[in-house]
Motif scaffolding. Structure first.
Motif, PDB file in Angstrom:
ATOM      1  N   SER A  26      36.222  32.996  39.572  1.00  0.00           N
ATOM      2  CA  SER A  26      37.184  33.414  38.481  1.00  0.00           C
ATOM      3  C   SER A  26      37.974  34.515  38.961  1.00  0.00           C
ATOM      4  O   SER A  26      39.297  34.669  38.643  1.00  0.00           O
ATOM      5  CB  SER A  26      36.446  33.576  37.225  1.00  0.00           C
ATOM      6  OG  SER A  26      35.513  34.552  37.152  1.00  0.00           O
ATOM      7  N   THR A  27      37.371  35.689  39.449  1.00  0.00           N
ATOM      8  CA  THR A  27      38.187  36.838  39.832  1.00  0.00           C
ATOM      9  C   THR A  27      39.038  36.568  40.658  1.00  0.00           C
ATOM     10  O   THR A  27      40.042  36.850  41.042  1.00  0.00           O
ATOM     11  CB  THR A  27      37.166  37.933  40.344  1.00  0.00           C
ATOM     12  OG1 THR A  27      36.345  38.239  39.233  1.00  0.00           O
ATOM     13  CG2 THR A  27      37.763  39.326  40.674  1.00  0.00           C
ATOM     14  N   PHE A  28      38.533  35.931  41.924  1.00  0.00           N
ATOM     15  CA  PHE A  28      39.332  35.388  43.052  1.00  0.00           C
ATOM     16  C   PHE A  28      40.637  34.418  42.588  1.00  0.00           C
ATOM     17  O   PHE A  28      41.740  34.841  43.178  1.00  0.00           O
ATOM     18  CB  PHE A  28      38.491  34.578  44.006  1.00  0.00           C
ATOM     19  CG  PHE A  28      39.040  34.110  45.226  1.00  0.00           C
ATOM     20  CD1 PHE A  28      39.013  34.879  46.603  1.00  0.00           C
ATOM     21  CD2 PHE A  28      39.810  32.686  45.183  1.00  0.00           C
ATOM     22  CE1 PHE A  28      39.675  34.234  47.573  1.00  0.00           C
ATOM     23  CE2 PHE A  28      40.553  32.430  46.364  1.00  0.00           C
ATOM     24  CZ  PHE A  28      40.421  33.077  47.520  1.00  0.00           C
ATOM     25  N   ASP A  29      40.290  33.730  41.585  1.00  0.00           N
ATOM     26  CA  ASP A  29      41.493  32.792  41.437  1.00  0.00           C
ATOM     27  C   ASP A  29      42.478  33.599  40.416  1.00  0.00           C
ATOM     28  O   ASP A  29      43.648  33.200  40.376  1.00  0.00           O
ATOM     29  CB  ASP A  29      40.931  31.562  40.452  1.00  0.00           C
ATOM     30  CG  ASP A  29      40.138  30.819  41.167  1.00  0.00           C
ATOM     31  OD1 ASP A  29      40.521  30.571  42.346  1.00  0.00           O
ATOM     32  OD2 ASP A  29      39.453  29.999  40.617  1.00  0.00           O
ATOM     33  N   SER A  30      42.191  34.600  39.779  1.00  0.00           N
ATOM     34  CA  SER A  30      43.183  35.445  39.182  1.00  0.00           C
ATOM     35  C   SER A  30      43.726  36.622  39.642  1.00  0.00           C
ATOM     36  O   SER A  30      44.802  37.356  38.867  1.00  0.00           O
ATOM     37  CB  SER A  30      42.350  36.147  37.710  1.00  0.00           C
ATOM     38  OG  SER A  30      41.337  36.949  38.200  1.00  0.00           O
ATOM     39  N   ARG A  31      43.543  36.946  40.996  1.00  0.00           N
ATOM     40  CA  ARG A  31      43.951  38.227  41.390  1.00  0.00           C
ATOM     41  C   ARG A  31      45.545  37.952  41.934  1.00  0.00           C
ATOM     42  O   ARG A  31      45.713  36.717  42.417  1.00  0.00           O
ATOM     43  CB  ARG A  31      43.049  38.786  42.596  1.00  0.00           C
ATOM     44  CG  ARG A  31      41.865  39.435  42.196  1.00  0.00           C
ATOM     45  CD  ARG A  31      41.396  40.377  43.143  1.00  0.00           C
ATOM     46  NE  ARG A  31      42.059  41.519  43.288  1.00  0.00           N
ATOM     47  CZ  ARG A  31      41.915  42.530  42.308  1.00  0.00           C
ATOM     48  NH1 ARG A  31      41.010  42.283  41.347  1.00  0.00           N
ATOM     49  NH2 ARG A  31      42.774  43.418  42.295  1.00  0.00           N
ATOM     50  N   THR A  32      46.219  39.052  41.840  1.00  0.00           N
ATOM     51  CA  THR A  32      47.740  39.035  42.371  1.00  0.00           C
ATOM     52  C   THR A  32      47.942  39.785  43.463  1.00  0.00           C
ATOM     53  O   THR A  32      48.982  39.874  44.085  1.00  0.00           O
ATOM     54  CB  THR A  32      48.633  39.276  41.166  1.00  0.00           C
ATOM     55  OG1 THR A  32      48.200  40.353  40.549  1.00  0.00           O
ATOM     56  CG2 THR A  32      48.418  37.962  40.083  1.00  0.00           C
ATOM     57  N   ARG A  33      46.989  40.883  43.496  1.00  0.00           N
ATOM     58  CA  ARG A  33      47.036  41.660  44.610  1.00  0.00           C
ATOM     59  C   ARG A  33      45.875  42.266  45.205  1.00  0.00           C
ATOM     60  O   ARG A  33      44.704  41.934  44.608  1.00  0.00           O
ATOM     61  CB  ARG A  33      47.756  43.209  44.323  1.00  0.00           C
ATOM     62  CG  ARG A  33      47.399  43.829  43.089  1.00  0.00           C
ATOM     63  CD  ARG A  33      47.854  45.045  42.682  1.00  0.00           C
ATOM     64  NE  ARG A  33      47.526  45.622  41.802  1.00  0.00           N
ATOM     65  CZ  ARG A  33      47.642  46.703  41.373  1.00  0.00           C
ATOM     66  NH1 ARG A  33      48.673  47.652  41.746  1.00  0.00           N
ATOM     67  NH2 ARG A  33      47.263  47.458  40.115  1.00  0.00           N
TER      68      ARG A  33
END
Length: 620
Positions: A165-172
């Motif tokens: 979930s963290t991986f999919d939500s990162r933008t930077r």
């Protein structure tokens, strides 16, 4: 006149059972007058084995005591002796009979998991059942050993450890990318193919095949340099350096033993220590010491067989197990372990070479660990005696329970109980209590303590009303003064538990550690002298309870901070929760959305949309 109950105990009782037994293999249980299991044993021939107990002489003191207490027996026949051995060890772990050699503190060991459910696999620590798809490497002796290895893998292979979930939500990229511990696949800093190569290299490393990794990295670095891709070449150079440092630090690892468990036993003064070292992929993945319950007249072969059988009762054995001492039934144990692993397992007692050196090192650790343990136990015994003298107890307490509460203005309130005894802190017996009382005033410490103790002793009264087990405390320590002690006293009287001593530990007038006052029911408060070892002991007990309570409270608070009302909606899991939050921006916006808008969200069916809508509007 002889008491009639004595006629059916001991040798005569056992003799009666011989009439009903045949030569089948199986497992027998010896029970006392209260039907408590005294001993569990296996036999190739039940009749022959049990007939040994019917003899009136020739037994060790331990076995003679056990026979004298035996009032009945139970039997289970099996097809083979191997099946009997497996059943025996399962029953010993389940029933914990008083006269068996018993392995204590048998927890699962952590592994490293390289997941297989994502295009960019995550590498992480894993404990418990292996349900998630992926490759598992282990066992490691401790969480610390896993964390050290994961740290090495991150330095060398730059694999992600964040959740999906963290991986999919990162933008930077996160900080790990900045300090060169991750290749930032979340934002496209590495291709899927290159990341897959790094994963394969990490798995080769965990399998002990590091030479080929270095060769390939060196070739890739040269190729990048020739192509004037100097940034990529420098990154590869850093990975080679990190790998070299890891290998240098692992100089203690065996060269000729790829996979083995090393089990070494040392016995002294009726106590035993077993050291287990885990060798995987030619690497030492840590060690753990055990202190099985034994007696002064137990044979070393019996201890070793009991330990091996119970230790691998819920763990997969490796191909090779190196022992310091033989087991009683070498062929039988080997067959049972091989059957469990569905492949050949070898037990060996090496006499020379590297394997013998590994066993000797483990045996030295076992000897030194037992010496430390015995010294600590002696010191602990003196402290418990001093505690009994200070608090006017009838004898040194064998089980002390210490209670504390933690909350912030009444929110996320938890109660905590720690346990200590002759062996120090018994962490497997610690308990946490989520405070449930809806009628409690926020911050009501008396009310919280009442709820915790009521729940604790209600359960004790239900599970062990006759106090036959070792679960009842000899002393209660409460964090607080006269008011707390009085409140606790009322609680105990209401439940009919009046004979357990309790002491309140309160800070002195200026709240300095070392000036604690002790409160007991119906007696004046008193203090111990500033340098009294018993005072330090009580402070350690109180501080441990406080530490455990604070840690439990923080974990509960952290969980509640990340929680949303969506967690309670039936049918909404992590994926659908993310979809809803991404679409509406917040849980509050989801709760206010109309039905048509909910149906428009990707992955939300019409039926689920109606469930979500009804959930929030029925609540409102």
């Amino acid at each position: 006149m002889t008491d009639a109950s004595q006629i059916t105990k001991g040798h005569a009782c056992i003799q009666e059972y011989l009439k009903t037994l045949d030569a089948s293999p199986g497992v027998y249980r010896m029970l006392d007058e209260q039907a408590r299991v005294l001993y569990v044993g296996k036999a190739r021939n039940l009749r022959a084995r049990v007939s040994n107990y019917a003899r009136p002489s020739g037994h060790s003191p331990r076995i003679a005591r056990m026979i004298g207490e035996t009032a009945s027996m139970m039997f289970l026949t099996t097809k083979t002796e191997t099946e009997a051995l497996l059943l025996e060890q399962n029953l010993i772990k389940q029933l914990k009979p008083r006269y068996n050699v018993l392995l204590r503190d048998d927890k699962s060991f952590p592994n490293i998991l390289v997941s297989a459910e994502h295009g960019f696999p995550q590498i992480k620590k894993h404990r418990g059942a292996k349900k998630e798809k992926g490759s598992y490497y282990g066992p490691f002796a401790s969480a610390g050993a896993v964390n050290r290895t994961l740290n090495q893998l991150q330095k060398v292979f730059l694999l992600r450890n964040c959740s999906d979930s963290t991986f999919d939500s990162r933008t930077r990229p996160c900080l790990l990318y900045q300090i060169k511990r991750c290749s930032a696949p979340c934002v496209g800093k590495i291709s899927e193919a290159d990341y897959a190569d790094a994963v394969r290299d990490a798995e080769r490393f965990l399998s002990g095949r590091t030479t080929k990794i270095q060769e390939r990295l060196a070739k890739d670095m040269a190729a990048a340099s020739d192509a004037m891709e100097f940034e990529r070449a420098a990154a590869l150079r850093d990975r080679i350096r990190a790998l070299t440092q890891v290998q240098t630090a692992q100089g203690i690892n065996p060269r000729g033993v790829a996979e083995a468990d090393i089990i070494a036993l040392h016995m002294e003064g009726g106590q035993a220590c077993v050291q287990v070292f885990f060798i995987r992929a030619n690497q030492n993945w840590g060690n753990k010491d055990y202190y099985p319950r034994v007696g002064t007249d137990v044979d070393v072969r019996e201890v070793m067989e009991a330990f091996v059988g119970q230790f691998y009762g819920d763990k997969e054995p490796p191909k090779l197990i190196l022992l310091s001492h033989p087991v009683e039934n070498d062929d039988l144990v080997t067959e049972a372990l091989s059957q469990k692993a569905a492949r050949k397992v070898e037990l060996a007692i090496p006499l020379r070479g590297e394997k013998a050196e590994l066993v000797a090192g483990a045996a030295r650790n076992a000897r030194e660990s037992l010496a430390r343990k015995m010294a600590e136990t002696a010191t602990q015994g003196k402290l418990l005696k001093g505690l009994a003298e200070a608090f006017d107890l009838d004898s040194a307490p064998q089980r002390i329970e210490v209670y504390d509460n933690s909350h912030i203005q009444g929110t996320n309130a938890v109660g905590a109980m720690i346990v200590a005894g002759p062996d120090g802190f018994v962490k497997s017996q610690y308990r946490k209590f989520n405070i449930k009382g809806d009628d409690l005033t926020p911050g009501d410490d008396f009310g919280m303590m009442k709820e915790v103790l009521t729940r604790r002793f209600k359960r004790l009264l239900k599970e062990d009303p006759d106090r036959e087990q070792d679960m009842w405390p000899d002393l209660l320590l409460i964090d607080g003064g006269a008011g707390q002690v009085s409140a606790v006293r009322e609680i105990m009287l209401d439940m009919g538990v009046e004979d357990i001593p309790m002491v309140g530990v309160a800070k002195g007038v200026d709240r300095d550690a070392g000036k604690e006052e002790f409160h007991r029911t119906g007696q004046r408060p008193f203090a111990l002298r500033h340098n009294d070892p018993v005072l330090y002991f009580v402070q350690r007990l109180r501080d441990e309870a406080h530490r455990f309570a604070i840690g439990t409270h923080r974990a509960k608070r952290a969980k509640s901070i990340g929680a949303t009302p969506l967690d309670d909606v039936p049918g909404v899991g992590a994926t659908r929760k993310r979809a809803l939050l991404a679409h509406f921006g917040s849980a509050k916006a989801v709760s206010r959305a109309n039905l048509a808008d909910l149906k428009a969200v990707d992955g939300i069916s019409d039926t689920l949309a109606e469930t979500i809508y009804d959930f929030f509007h029925e609540r409102g």
